[in-house]
Design an enzyme around this catalytic site. Structure first.
Site, PDB file in Angstrom:
ATOM      1  N   TYR A  81     -12.621  -3.937  11.268  1.00  0.00           N
ATOM      2  CA  TYR A  81     -11.286  -3.307  11.227  1.00  0.00           C
ATOM      3  C   TYR A  81     -10.554  -3.520  12.555  1.00  0.00           C
ATOM      4  CZ  TYR A  81      -8.056   0.661  10.299  1.00  0.00           C
ATOM      5  OH  TYR A  81      -6.967   1.463  10.101  1.00  0.00           O
ATOM      6  N   LYS A 129      -7.010  -5.555  12.784  1.00  0.00           N
ATOM      7  CA  LYS A 129      -5.793  -4.930  13.312  1.00  0.00           C
ATOM      8  C   LYS A 129      -5.374  -5.578  14.636  1.00  0.00           C
ATOM      9  CE  LYS A 129      -5.212  -1.776  10.078  1.00  0.00           C
ATOM     10  NZ  LYS A 129      -4.092  -1.863   9.136  1.00  0.00           N
ATOM     11  N   ARG A 156      -0.033   5.585  -1.877  1.00  0.00           N
ATOM     12  CA  ARG A 156      -0.668   6.789  -1.323  1.00  0.00           C
ATOM     13  C   ARG A 156      -0.493   6.835   0.197  1.00  0.00           C
ATOM     14  NH1 ARG A 156      -6.087   6.331  -1.625  1.00  0.00           N
ATOM     15  NH2 ARG A 156      -6.144   4.190  -2.379  1.00  0.00           N
ATOM     16  N   GLY A 175       0.838  -1.207   0.000  1.00  0.00           N
ATOM     17  CA  GLY A 175       0.000   0.000   0.000  1.00  0.00           C
ATOM     18  C   GLY A 175       0.864   1.244   0.000  1.00  0.00           C
ATOM     19  N   ASP A 224      -2.816  -7.562  -5.225  1.00  0.00           N
ATOM     20  CA  ASP A 224      -3.757  -7.461  -4.114  1.00  0.00           C
ATOM     21  C   ASP A 224      -3.221  -8.310  -2.966  1.00  0.00           C
ATOM     22  OD1 ASP A 224      -5.847  -7.697  -2.357  1.00  0.00           O
ATOM     23  OD2 ASP A 224      -7.283  -8.518  -3.805  1.00  0.00           O
ATOM     24  N   VAL A 225      -2.812  -7.671  -1.895  1.00  0.00           N
ATOM     25  CA  VAL A 225      -2.204  -8.423  -0.778  1.00  0.00           C
ATOM     26  C   VAL A 225      -3.146  -9.474  -0.196  1.00  0.00           C
ATOM     27  CG1 VAL A 225      -0.582  -6.582  -0.100  1.00  0.00           C
ATOM     28  CG2 VAL A 225      -2.835  -6.715   1.003  1.00  0.00           C
TER      29      VAL A 225
HETATM   30  N1  LIG Z   1      -5.087   7.329   8.047  1.00  0.00           N
HETATM   31  C1  LIG Z   1      -5.324   6.989   9.303  1.00  0.00           C
HETATM   32  O1  LIG Z   1      -5.844   7.793  10.103  1.00  0.00           O
HETATM   33  C2  LIG Z   1      -4.941   5.622   9.814  1.00  0.00           C
HETATM   34  C3  LIG Z   1      -5.088   5.384  11.170  1.00  0.00           C
HETATM   35  C4  LIG Z   1      -4.725   4.143  11.676  1.00  0.00           C
HETATM   36  C5  LIG Z   1      -4.229   3.167  10.843  1.00  0.00           C
HETATM   37  N2  LIG Z   1      -4.116   3.412   9.518  1.00  0.00           N
HETATM   38  C6  LIG Z   1      -3.600   2.331   8.673  1.00  0.00           C
HETATM   39  O2  LIG Z   1      -2.505   2.792   7.919  1.00  0.00           O
HETATM   40  C7  LIG Z   1      -2.439   2.099   6.686  1.00  0.00           C
HETATM   41  C8  LIG Z   1      -2.389   3.107   5.542  1.00  0.00           C
HETATM   42  O3  LIG Z   1      -3.542   3.919   5.615  1.00  0.00           O
HETATM   43  P1  LIG Z   1      -3.728   5.251   4.740  1.00  0.00           P
HETATM   44  O4  LIG Z   1      -4.496   6.184   5.565  1.00  0.00           O
HETATM   45  O5  LIG Z   1      -2.424   5.655   4.164  1.00  0.00           O
HETATM   46  O6  LIG Z   1      -4.698   4.671   3.596  1.00  0.00           O
HETATM   47  P2  LIG Z   1      -4.961   5.191   2.106  1.00  0.00           P
HETATM   48  O7  LIG Z   1      -4.554   6.611   1.959  1.00  0.00           O
HETATM   49  O8  LIG Z   1      -6.370   4.766   1.821  1.00  0.00           O
HETATM   50  O9  LIG Z   1      -3.958   4.288   1.221  1.00  0.00           O
HETATM   51  C9  LIG Z   1      -4.145   2.910   1.183  1.00  0.00           C
HETATM   52  C10 LIG Z   1      -3.019   2.278   0.417  1.00  0.00           C
HETATM   53  O10 LIG Z   1      -3.185   0.856   0.488  1.00  0.00           O
HETATM   54  C11 LIG Z   1      -3.266   0.318  -0.818  1.00  0.00           C
HETATM   55  N3  LIG Z   1      -4.129  -0.861  -0.783  1.00  0.00           N
HETATM   56  C12 LIG Z   1      -5.421  -0.940  -0.357  1.00  0.00           C
HETATM   57  N4  LIG Z   1      -5.851  -2.212  -0.483  1.00  0.00           N
HETATM   58  C13 LIG Z   1      -4.827  -2.938  -0.972  1.00  0.00           C
HETATM   59  C14 LIG Z   1      -4.650  -4.297  -1.338  1.00  0.00           C
HETATM   60  N5  LIG Z   1      -5.646  -5.178  -1.190  1.00  0.00           N
HETATM   61  N6  LIG Z   1      -3.462  -4.694  -1.849  1.00  0.00           N
HETATM   62  C15 LIG Z   1      -2.443  -3.810  -1.993  1.00  0.00           C
HETATM   63  N7  LIG Z   1      -2.545  -2.511  -1.665  1.00  0.00           N
HETATM   64  C16 LIG Z   1      -3.717  -2.081  -1.165  1.00  0.00           C
HETATM   65  C17 LIG Z   1      -3.765   1.452  -1.691  1.00  0.00           C
HETATM   66  O11 LIG Z   1      -3.388   1.206  -3.047  1.00  0.00           O
HETATM   67  P3  LIG Z   1      -4.104   1.978  -4.298  1.00  0.00           P
HETATM   68  O12 LIG Z   1      -3.519   3.377  -4.305  1.00  0.00           O
HETATM   69  O13 LIG Z   1      -3.700   1.183  -5.487  1.00  0.00           O
HETATM   70  O14 LIG Z   1      -5.576   1.980  -4.007  1.00  0.00           O
HETATM   71  C18 LIG Z   1      -3.014   2.627  -1.057  1.00  0.00           C
HETATM   72  O15 LIG Z   1      -1.678   2.646  -1.483  1.00  0.00           O
HETATM   73  C19 LIG Z   1      -3.665   1.184   6.658  1.00  0.00           C
HETATM   74  O16 LIG Z   1      -3.302  -0.106   7.083  1.00  0.00           O
HETATM   75  C20 LIG Z   1      -4.599   1.815   7.661  1.00  0.00           C
HETATM   76  O17 LIG Z   1      -5.464   0.867   8.230  1.00  0.00           O
HETATM   77  C21 LIG Z   1      -4.459   4.623   8.973  1.00  0.00           C
END
Ligand SMILES: NC(=O)c1ccc[n+]([C@@H]2O[C@H](COP(=O)([O-])OP(=O)(O)OC[C@H]3O[C@@H](n4cnc5c(N)ncnc54)[C@H](OP(=O)(O)O)[C@@H]3O)[C@@H](O)[C@H]2O)c1
Length: 245
Positions: A156, A160, A13, A10, A62-63
């Protein structure tokens, strides 16, 4: 020649993108950048990583898909037998929020499969080489929801929380081989995932009075990936502006 690699799932982005750039700029790792669908974002990130004078290989898969993940990783490893993947950042994750009472099987399965199955699918095939090399860093991006549980996010939180347990168990299995396994649990971080959240309202609950930046999470991940963190394993490190500890 630099034959050391960090794989970030991932990575196109958000938090994963910031981590990829940070591991390139600070630790000089070549980057294996996984993503699911967004080719444009992945290419933009690739350019930013390459600007740090390392290579950036895009691995689109897709992971959650065991066969696809294993095939792409196997092919890459066969073609790059000299390469050492020293760091794995399991960052790919999705949310499908809703009350459990109404939760559809697909909303349950897709969230669990991306985080938990994704952890297995990506980590398991790469682990043997880390154990043989007697060095490795596995960093799992989990969430505050997986630590405390969050209403509206039973899927979720379960996904996690399971990765947190797996982190602790795997750390005990492989510590002797100098491979560390840690989890990073962010609170609210600015990204596409939280773009629709009401920051003005939610930040009232956060002692530091703001959402975090993806770069702030990347700083912590870079520390855990570095030699400086050599005696830290099996930990879950919160990064949430004081929201919960
Ligand atoms: N943002 C927060 O507040 C927050 C808080 C706690 C934890 N997290 C965790 O941090 C991590 C990153 O979150 P984020 O906020 O950066 O999310 P995001 O902006 O939605 O980005 C998600 C990333 O994961 C990729 N992805 C989604 N499903 C996938 C799959 N099945 N196989 C491979 N790649 C996949 C997307 O690829 P594409 O670009 O190709 O769609 C993108 O690169 C996640 O695990 C999330 O649960 C985030």
């Amino acid at each position: 020649m630099n034959n050391k690699y960090a794989l970030i799932t991932g990575g196109s982005r958000g938090i994963g993108k910031a981590i990829a750039i940070k591991l390139a700029s600070e630790l000089h790792y070549n980057i294996l950048l996984n993503y699911a669908a967004n080719d444009v974002a992945a290419k933009e990130t690739q350019v930013l990583v390459e600007a740090e004078n390392v290579s950036c290989t895009l691995l689109k898969f897709d992971v959650a898909n065991t066969e696809q993940t294993s095939q792409i990783l196997k092919e890459w490893m066969e073609e790059h037998s000299e390469a050492k993947v020293e760091v794995i950042v399991n960052n790919a994750g999705i949310t499908r929020d809703g009350l459990f009472m109404w939760m559809k099987p697909d909303d349950w399965n897709s969230v669990i499969n991306t985080s938990l199955q994704g952890f297995y699918n990506v980590t398991q095939p790469l682990l043997k080489d880390m154990l043989t090399s007697r060095f490795g860093r596995i960093i799992n991006i989990v969430s505050l929801s997986g630590v405390k549980g969050n209403a509206g996010q039973v899927n979720y939180s379960a996904a996690k929380g399971a990765v947190i347990a797996a982190t602790k168990a795997l750390a005990q299995e492989i510590g002797k081989r100098n491979v560390t396994v840690n989890a990073v649990a962010p609170g609210f971080i600015k990204s596409d995932l939280t773009a629709d959240f009401d920051e003005k309202e939610l930040k009232k609950q956060i002692p530091l009075n703001r959402f975090g930046e993806a770069e702030e999470v990347a700083e912590l991940v870079a520390f855990l990936a570095s030699k400086k963190a050599s005696y830290i394993t099996g930990e879950v490190i919160n990064i949430n502006g004081g929201l919960y500890s």
